[in-house]
Structures are given as C-alpha cells and as structure tokens.
Design an enzyme around this catalytic site. Structure first.
Site, PDB file in Angstrom:
ATOM      1  N   GLU A   1      -3.823   7.713  -5.412  1.00  0.00           N
ATOM      2  CA  GLU A   1      -3.944   7.021  -6.694  1.00  0.00           C
ATOM      3  C   GLU A   1      -5.159   7.550  -7.436  1.00  0.00           C
ATOM      4  OE1 GLU A   1      -3.922   2.776  -6.089  1.00  0.00           O
ATOM      5  OE2 GLU A   1      -1.983   2.810  -5.093  1.00  0.00           O
TER       6      GLU A   1
ATOM      7  N   HIS B   1      -0.863   0.415  -9.952  1.00  0.00           N
ATOM      8  CA  HIS B   1      -1.586  -0.531  -9.071  1.00  0.00           C
ATOM      9  C   HIS B   1      -2.168  -1.684  -9.890  1.00  0.00           C
ATOM     10  CE1 HIS B   1      -3.759  -0.823  -4.941  1.00  0.00           C
ATOM     11  NE2 HIS B   1      -3.543  -2.016  -5.460  1.00  0.00           N
TER      12      HIS B   1
ATOM     13  N   ARG C   1       0.865  -1.177   0.000  1.00  0.00           N
ATOM     14  CA  ARG C   1       0.000   0.000   0.000  1.00  0.00           C
ATOM     15  C   ARG C   1       0.902   1.227   0.000  1.00  0.00           C
ATOM     16  NH1 ARG C   1      -4.391  -1.883  -1.783  1.00  0.00           N
ATOM     17  NH2 ARG C   1      -5.971  -2.701  -0.378  1.00  0.00           N
TER      18      ARG C   1
END
Lengths: 326, 326
Positions: free
Chosen positions: B262, B281, B233
């Site tokens: 993000e 991601h 993360r």
C-alpha cells in the site's frame, strides 16, 4: 383445448412475449399483440393484460374495447393506463403490487451506501490508478424520508431502518405511529419537513396531486448535503428544477432510476453530472421478475375464471390500490 | 503544568499530529515524532502511542525503548508492531478495537449491494450515455461467509443479516450456535465450506496462521458467481493467485480495501480489472475517526495514569484481543 366459453385475453407486449403462459393459454383464447395491433386485439376481448407496462398505447385503442371487463398491468404504477376512458368505465383495473417492493428497497439501500461511502469517486480514482484516502460518511443514525407510503415505500422504510437509519414517511394524511414509518408527514406540507432529512426517497404513485411535487421550492428546502433518490416516476419531479438544484449543490446528489422521458435523452445534462447516479428504470427488476409478473397475473386470472374476487384492485379515483386491500 | 512524575509519552505520527491531545498534554510529557526521530523519542519514554498505524518503523527503533511499559496502536490490526522484540518484552500492547467495526460493516454491505445491483456497470453506461436495462440480483437470502470472528466480523455479520442475507462465520475453532454467526466453521477447513457462499468476506487478523489463507486453492473452491471482499489485511491473500482467479472468473468479482503493498502500485493489474472495486484502505475511516482514535487512547491513558487495568490488551501470542476481554 379451448371451449366456446373460454374468455378472450389480449396481451399487449412487444417482440418479447411473457414467459410461462402455458396454463393461461389452456384456459383462454390468447391474442398477443404489439401496440400497432392493439385495437384489433381489443375488439371482443374480455381481458387485457398490459405486459408492456410502459406502453402508452391503451388510450388510443380504447374505442375498440367493446367487451372488456378487466385490465391487468404488469407494474405497480398504473399511470400509463389511468386515462378518463378507463376511469369512467366499469372495467376493473388491477396491478402487480408486491412484486417489486423488496428489490427496490435493496436498490435504495445500495445507493444510500454508494453516496455515503463515495463509491462513484472511488471508481473514478480507480480508472485513474490513483490512491487517494478519504474519510466517508456513516449511514447509522442518518435520517431518511420516504415519500410514498404504499408497499414499496414500506419495504424501503423497513430495510433502511434495519440498516441503522432513522426513517419517517410522507403520504396523503399525517399520522404519528405508523407500523413501518413511525411518523408520517402530510405530503401537502412536505417543504416544511424536507430540511430535517439526509436522504429523501420519492416512491409516491403518479397522480394529479403528486405530479411535479419535487420542484425548485422543494429542493431549496432540503438540507445541505442531502441526497435525493427517485424510484417512483420521473414526472414526480420537475426535471429542469432538479438539474438547476443539483448545479447549486442542494440536493448534494441524486440517484435517479426513472425520468419524465425514457430512455433518458442522450443530450440530458443529467448523464454527465458528477453527483448523479443514473440507472435505466430497473431498480425493481430482479432476475426472475418477468416470471413473477406472469405468476401474479396467472393467480388473478385463476380467481377471475373461478368467480373469486380479484386481488390488487386499483381505486381508479385514487390511482393506486388502497392500503388494507387484498 | 507537568510535574516531575509525569510519564513520558512518545507519539509516532507523520506531519499530521493527532487531534484533541490537550488533556493528554496536561498529564504527560509528550514527544511527537516521525519515523526518523523515533529512536530518540523512545529513549526514556514510558508509553508509545503509534498514531501512524501503518508505519513499520517500530522494530528498527526498538533498541532505544529502555523504559517502555505500554504501546498503544491506533488501529484494530496489530501486525505492524507484533515483532519478536515486543512479543518477548514485558511491554503491554493495546489496540483500538471497536472504533472501526460499524463503519467497516457499512462498507461491506455497500459493496455487496454494488455487486448485486451492478452499480459499476451502471456508472460505465452512464459515462457512455447509454440506456441499457438489465436484470439484477437480490441480496435477500444470499449466503455470506465472514472469515474472522472478532468485533469487526461480528458487526459485519449482524448488518448483513439485518439486510436479509444468511450469514456464517469462520474462525479458529468451529462451533454451532454463536450469537452473531450461528455456525462458525474452522478456518483450517475453509476450502471445504467456501463453495456454499455467494459472498466471502476476509476480516481475520493477520497472523502466521492466516497469512496467505486466500490462495489459488481457496479461490478455486468458491462458488461460480461468488464475490470476495477483503477488509482485513492484504497479506491474508496471495495477490498473484487472486489476480489469476479473477481472470478465470472465480471469484466473479472482488472488492478490495487492503493490499499487500500500500499504496497499491500503479502497475498492478487489479486497477483495470472490470470485476474489481478498489478503495484505498479507508473502509473504516468515517468522518471523525481520528478524534475517536484519540478518545480511545485518552480513555486508556486515564486508566493507566490512575492505576486501573487497561482496556483492549492484545494477547501477543494470538495477535489480537481475545474475545471476552475488556
């Protein structure tokens, strides 16, 4: 230090002399030379150490090799020195088998992952500061064919299998239960089998039989989506055919470390093809490789000096060290 | 088809509905919703399937969850839904543990090889049509520390070790002979150990204990030349500290798949840093992952419907599924 019985060793190198030559210089009369001085250095030499292993100067200087008994090359491939004059002579040829195996295998696994995980596109998107999620491929369970069953091919096969791929080989003779490859197909029947593989890795030695084996017919036989990796020799490939095949999308990508002309000419279309990864003949050249190359020669020189059989003796008819040799 | 006893299932998704929901639609009253409609969908719902697993909308709609008994999230990390309201409720929380493990491990091995083999520079030189030989690093024998000992960390450890690296772990409690890691260091003593590793891989769950664990002090403790990989993360890292550390060259490089914001804002200095590889991601998102995520939920839904214990139940105090759970 050097007695009258010391052998004369010619070392073909460029400006960059090999490192760590001290122990050898104590036991031989060493003549460092570039290509221009090779003839003069060969005259009266017992041994030639081709440290500049991409040089093609040896055939042109061969007439001066009046006393030569042994030629050692600082590479795995021996094609630059395997010309008729050497082939027909009694000069023993040895190579540097083993030095590059595991480093090249790591490079191959790296490009396989770079294709699967779309790293080149990630890099391009990064340069554009663009966040674009994509789905990428697994490598687990994908099928790889390693064309060339020498020690480098074996190291590639072991590492790819350890990372989860399913691996087979292609070599001179077909067989069913090779310890590293499992199934080995006969290279002569390559096109029959190419369609079964997601990754095709070229690492065969360059011989009359393997020259140009990857041509339009071979590329057309590949699976849609397959990637081609060349860590062997550029001349294994018909470059024009590869360029055309990449334009047609089969193979879907290529990682090329070797080329029929090196350096790759700046007007080659390969430089700008989206689906091509180019590296400058360096896949095996790990930090420390030059020292390791000299260690390999020094160990063989010690054997020669003390009358023991040399290691890595090339079968000059086959063009490589037969498996099972020392 | 749906009887009066069918459970009510709210599915939080964007425009893109989950695939392969047919079997579930036969056994539940399914309410697909976006973030705006979540409150309405939650009212009277028995189950919430958070398919849009990066959404942070659940806490704001929680007051409408009058009948909710089970929340399933289509991710491994549960931090977006682990807020006090859920924590203190009797609602069971399950995650999608296992789906991403091996794909993320492949991504990590890929970036390790990309650093070792200098792929980013090869790409840049290719764009410049420049042939420049370099020596590159081996991965064999290099040391990797995987921070996070859950299933993803374990898969990373196994794959890196298979590829020749030496691997250790860092987790809540130190131990000596973990089956996947061998040695596991205590995360609380991380800085004591960081200096021993060439690759440091962050994959810990985001909890109060792990938030910001990679800060200036941690980066300063790394070995010169070390690379940092984050597939956990973004909030495990103090981003400003990482940027400063990368400018100072320690770590020497970073591969970042997750960020504290993000998409990564276009003005982030990370985009243009030479020694940083950015991906959006996606490290675990292999082709077919969405179907697999629905399969995982569907299998748990079938267990719920037939009164069997659910799989992948998160310990809401710890913030992850304890090892040894179903």
């Amino acid at each position: 230090m050097i007695g009258t019985q010391s052998p004369v060793l010619a070392v073909l190198c460029g400006d960059q002399h090999p490192p760590d030559m001290d122990s050898i210089e104590h036991a031989a009369a060493v003549r460092y030379t570039d290509e221009a001085g090779l003839k003069k250095a060969l005259h009266g030499a017992d041994i030639l150490f081709v440290y500049d292993f991409l040089s093609t100067a040896v055939p042109g200087a061969w007439e001066a090799a009046d006393k030569l008994r042994w030629l050692h090359i600082a590479s795995a491939g021996v094609d630059p020195v395997l010309f008729p004059g050497l082939r027909e002579s009694d000069v023993v040829l040895t190579n540097s088998r083993g030095v590059f195996d595991d480093a090249i295998a790591e490079y191959v696994l790296g490009v396989v992952l770079a294709f699967a995980k779309d790293f080149a596109r990630s890099r391009q998107l990064q340069q554009e500061r663009t966040w674009l999620h994509r789905e990428t491929e697994r490598i687990s369970g994908r099928r790889a064919l390693v064309v060339g069953t020498g020690p480098i091919g074996r190291s590639i096969a072991r590492l790819l299998r350890a990372a989860g791929l399913s691996v087979a080989g292609a070599g001179r003779t077909a067989r069913e239960s090779d310890p590293d490859f499992g199934v080995v197909h006969a290279s002569a029947e390559l096109t029959t089998h190419l369609g079964d593989y997601d990754y095709v890795i070229a690492v065969a030695p360059l011989t009359e039989q393997t020259k140009g084996m990857f041509d339009a017919r071979a590329f057309a036989a590949m699976k849609p989506g397959a990637r081609f990796v060349n860590v062997g020799r550029g001349e294994l490939v018909v470059t024009e055919d590869l360029i055309g095949a990449l334009r047609d999308g089969r193979p879907a990508g290529a990682a090329l470390d070797v080329f029929d002309t090196e350096p790759l000419p700046s007007d080659s279309p390969l430089w700008t093809m989206e689906n091509v990864l180019i590296s400058p003949h360096m896949s095996g050249d790990f930090i420390g490789w030059r020292n390791t190359l000299v260690e390999v020669f020094a160990a063989n020189f010690e054997r020669w000096r003390t009358g023991q059989p040399l290691r890595n003796v090339v079968d000059k008819r086959l063009g490589y060290v037969p498996s099972g040799s020392n």
